[in-house]
Motif scaffolding. Sequence first.
Motif, PDB file in Angstrom:
ATOM      1  N   ASP A 344       0.844  -1.199   0.000  1.00  0.00           N
ATOM      2  CA  ASP A 344       0.000   0.000   0.000  1.00  0.00           C
ATOM      3  C   ASP A 344       0.877   1.246   0.000  1.00  0.00           C
ATOM      4  O   ASP A 344       2.069   1.202   0.336  1.00  0.00           O
ATOM      5  CB  ASP A 344      -0.926   0.027   1.226  1.00  0.00           C
ATOM      6  CG  ASP A 344      -2.148  -0.853   1.032  1.00  0.00           C
ATOM      7  OD1 ASP A 344      -2.559  -1.030  -0.131  1.00  0.00           O
ATOM      8  OD2 ASP A 344      -2.689  -1.355   2.034  1.00  0.00           O
ATOM      9  N   GLY A 345       0.297   2.355  -0.410  1.00  0.00           N
ATOM     10  CA  GLY A 345       1.038   3.606  -0.472  1.00  0.00           C
ATOM     11  C   GLY A 345       0.497   4.643   0.510  1.00  0.00           C
ATOM     12  O   GLY A 345      -0.690   4.681   0.820  1.00  0.00           O
ATOM     13  N   ILE A 346       1.413   5.503   0.980  1.00  0.00           N
ATOM     14  CA  ILE A 346       1.059   6.610   1.879  1.00  0.00           C
ATOM     15  C   ILE A 346       1.659   7.886   1.289  1.00  0.00           C
ATOM     16  O   ILE A 346       2.855   7.929   0.980  1.00  0.00           O
ATOM     17  CB  ILE A 346       1.602   6.382   3.301  1.00  0.00           C
ATOM     18  CG1 ILE A 346       1.039   5.082   3.886  1.00  0.00           C
ATOM     19  CG2 ILE A 346       1.271   7.571   4.205  1.00  0.00           C
ATOM     20  CD1 ILE A 346       1.729   4.634   5.149  1.00  0.00           C
ATOM     21  N   GLY A 347       0.826   8.893   1.116  1.00  0.00           N
ATOM     22  CA  GLY A 347       1.304  10.133   0.509  1.00  0.00           C
ATOM     23  C   GLY A 347       1.139  11.328   1.434  1.00  0.00           C
ATOM     24  O   GLY A 347       0.152  11.443   2.155  1.00  0.00           O
ATOM     25  N   SER A 362      -2.609  10.948   2.846  1.00  0.00           N
ATOM     26  CA  SER A 362      -3.535   9.991   2.232  1.00  0.00           C
ATOM     27  C   SER A 362      -2.906   8.609   2.230  1.00  0.00           C
ATOM     28  O   SER A 362      -1.682   8.461   2.349  1.00  0.00           O
ATOM     29  CB  SER A 362      -3.877  10.413   0.800  1.00  0.00           C
ATOM     30  OG  SER A 362      -2.711  10.512   0.021  1.00  0.00           O
ATOM     31  N   ASP A 363      -3.761   7.597   2.127  1.00  0.00           N
ATOM     32  CA  ASP A 363      -3.257   6.210   2.075  1.00  0.00           C
ATOM     33  C   ASP A 363      -4.179   5.379   1.205  1.00  0.00           C
ATOM     34  O   ASP A 363      -5.285   5.810   0.849  1.00  0.00           O
ATOM     35  CB  ASP A 363      -3.149   5.622   3.488  1.00  0.00           C
ATOM     36  CG  ASP A 363      -4.489   5.538   4.195  1.00  0.00           C
ATOM     37  OD1 ASP A 363      -5.342   4.745   3.767  1.00  0.00           O
ATOM     38  OD2 ASP A 363      -4.703   6.291   5.177  1.00  0.00           O
ATOM     39  N   THR A 364      -3.737   4.210   0.879  1.00  0.00           N
ATOM     40  CA  THR A 364      -4.537   3.268   0.077  1.00  0.00           C
ATOM     41  C   THR A 364      -4.895   2.052   0.919  1.00  0.00           C
ATOM     42  O   THR A 364      -4.925   0.917   0.424  1.00  0.00           O
ATOM     43  CB  THR A 364      -3.771   2.832  -1.174  1.00  0.00           C
ATOM     44  OG1 THR A 364      -2.517   2.242  -0.768  1.00  0.00           O
ATOM     45  CG2 THR A 364      -3.491   3.999  -2.086  1.00  0.00           C
ATOM     46  N   GLY A 365      -5.145   2.303   2.218  1.00  0.00           N
ATOM     47  CA  GLY A 365      -5.439   1.212   3.146  1.00  0.00           C
ATOM     48  C   GLY A 365      -6.897   0.808   3.133  1.00  0.00           C
ATOM     49  O   GLY A 365      -7.606   0.951   2.127  1.00  0.00           O
ATOM     50  N   THR A 422      -8.044   6.488   2.720  1.00  0.00           N
ATOM     51  CA  THR A 422      -8.578   7.704   3.339  1.00  0.00           C
ATOM     52  C   THR A 422      -7.593   8.850   3.149  1.00  0.00           C
ATOM     53  O   THR A 422      -6.372   8.642   3.090  1.00  0.00           O
ATOM     54  CB  THR A 422      -8.812   7.486   4.853  1.00  0.00           C
ATOM     55  OG1 THR A 422      -9.582   6.299   5.044  1.00  0.00           O
ATOM     56  CG2 THR A 422      -9.513   8.668   5.484  1.00  0.00           C
ATOM     57  N   THR A 423      -8.146  10.055   3.051  1.00  0.00           N
ATOM     58  CA  THR A 423      -7.323  11.271   2.970  1.00  0.00           C
ATOM     59  C   THR A 423      -7.723  12.214   4.097  1.00  0.00           C
ATOM     60  O   THR A 423      -8.907  12.511   4.273  1.00  0.00           O
ATOM     61  CB  THR A 423      -7.504  11.981   1.617  1.00  0.00           C
ATOM     62  OG1 THR A 423      -7.049  11.119   0.573  1.00  0.00           O
ATOM     63  CG2 THR A 423      -6.712  13.283   1.581  1.00  0.00           C
ATOM     64  N   PHE A 424      -6.713  12.661   4.863  1.00  0.00           N
ATOM     65  CA  PHE A 424      -6.921  13.691   5.883  1.00  0.00           C
ATOM     66  C   PHE A 424      -6.362  15.006   5.363  1.00  0.00           C
ATOM     67  O   PHE A 424      -5.184  15.069   4.981  1.00  0.00           O
ATOM     68  CB  PHE A 424      -6.234  13.302   7.188  1.00  0.00           C
ATOM     69  CG  PHE A 424      -6.941  12.215   7.948  1.00  0.00           C
ATOM     70  CD1 PHE A 424      -7.926  12.526   8.861  1.00  0.00           C
ATOM     71  CD2 PHE A 424      -6.635  10.881   7.724  1.00  0.00           C
ATOM     72  CE1 PHE A 424      -8.588  11.529   9.554  1.00  0.00           C
ATOM     73  CE2 PHE A 424      -7.295   9.871   8.398  1.00  0.00           C
ATOM     74  CZ  PHE A 424      -8.278  10.194   9.322  1.00  0.00           C
ATOM     75  N   LYS A 425      -7.209  16.014   5.348  1.00  0.00           N
ATOM     76  CA  LYS A 425      -6.827  17.317   4.816  1.00  0.00           C
ATOM     77  C   LYS A 425      -6.874  18.346   5.931  1.00  0.00           C
ATOM     78  O   LYS A 425      -7.924  18.590   6.524  1.00  0.00           O
ATOM     79  CB  LYS A 425      -7.761  17.713   3.676  1.00  0.00           C
ATOM     80  CG  LYS A 425      -7.357  18.983   2.942  1.00  0.00           C
ATOM     81  CD  LYS A 425      -8.281  19.219   1.760  1.00  0.00           C
ATOM     82  CE  LYS A 425      -7.893  20.436   0.947  1.00  0.00           C
ATOM     83  NZ  LYS A 425      -8.793  20.661  -0.203  1.00  0.00           N
ATOM     84  N   VAL A 426      -5.722  18.964   6.206  1.00  0.00           N
ATOM     85  CA  VAL A 426      -5.605  19.960   7.278  1.00  0.00           C
ATOM     86  C   VAL A 426      -5.309  21.316   6.652  1.00  0.00           C
ATOM     87  O   VAL A 426      -4.375  21.442   5.860  1.00  0.00           O
ATOM     88  CB  VAL A 426      -4.488  19.573   8.269  1.00  0.00           C
ATOM     89  CG1 VAL A 426      -4.338  20.650   9.332  1.00  0.00           C
ATOM     90  CG2 VAL A 426      -4.767  18.223   8.896  1.00  0.00           C
TER      91      VAL A 426
END
Length: 430
Positions: A344-347, A362-365, A422-426
Amino acid sequence: MFKEKIFRSQQLKFMIFNLIAFTIIFTIFGIVIFSQVQGTLFKKTDEELFMVKEKHIGEFSDMTNGDRPLDDTDRTPPMKDQRAIKNPRIIVLNWSKEGEMIEEDLFGSLFYESYLQDFTLNKNNLDTVTNTTIDDHHYRYLLFEDTNEDDDVAYVQLIINTDAEETIINNFQKLIIIFSIVFIVLSISASYILSKKMMHPIIQSWKKQAEFVENASHELRTPLTIIQNKLELLLTSPQEKIANKFENIALSLSETRRLSKLTSDLLTLARADSAETQLLKQTIHVDTFVKNVCAPYVEIAESQDKHLWLQLNCDMKMEADEVRLHQLLVILLDNALKYTGENDGIGVKTYEEDNRIVFEVSDTGIGIKEENIKYIFDRFYREDKARSRETGGVGLGLSIAHWIVKQHDGTIKASQNKNKGTTFKVKLPR
């Protein structure tokens, strides 16, 4: 049952306080309005009385203070005659020093015979507008001394009928009473609704506090029980070597670290609730800061056969608490690592949007269900409790992240990725 009784008692108190407040406000409002209406209605009649009095005094002054003796053609009829008054509402009564009426005016004489047979002179109210009632009719009168010494008139009394004003006041008073009753009924309803609304946040806080204590107790009890059991097991065989009890010791240490982190998180949230924690803001270069925070996580991701990539496009500085901002990114990166699998990837992205600095993790989990996204910032919330316990999560990380962002006057949102994850946007101010 006891809790519901306390809530009802407190709601009743709020209702009574609101009702008292509404009643006082409406009472003061009614008194002020009634006084203003009453004063306005009688102001005109009083002005008419004093105007006639001034005219009466002025005429006698003209008759006595001239440069030459006045003959009959120069004299103005005194105000003792009803015909000399241009105001038909005012009646002139002349009184002698002995308190007897001098019937010089035909109209006054008729008025006397009809209404004033039992009316007596009251010298205590000189030069003061006074209310009186004659045969169920309302009047206001002004009594003053006559300055002319050529006749037997000692006092002049100007009377004006105020039946119309009294009727208006009585009708208005009835309206005030009726509307007061209506307002009291409305106040009771409004007080009940307001007290219920006032109790809502108290009940919610009570429930959250009770839930918080219950969850915290549960989370603390589990590692404490494990540590206690493993230590008791070690005591049963004191002669054993450490190598033989390695698993028990390792598990106890793992639970101890988990307990220490939980205690630290609880302390952070408790200080946040009491507003004890203050931010120590300083100037931070955004991209450099994010690169340094992410550096160890790149190696951790590689060791887990995951890929962590950076896309830093915010070459500017901002004012923020470096320690808390570091904690925020660590929480987001830890979550991304916990809920992603191999390959999986984490960006991590940084950029500027709407004149604000944006951090995206963000991640592809496994992602978060759409219906659960609104709960993820609640304390102790875990979408998959079994998996969270395996990864060491207790549901406090995102609550702390939300608090950090809020303290920086920013926003944090979670959303599903198009494919998965999921993507967390701050968003934070500069």
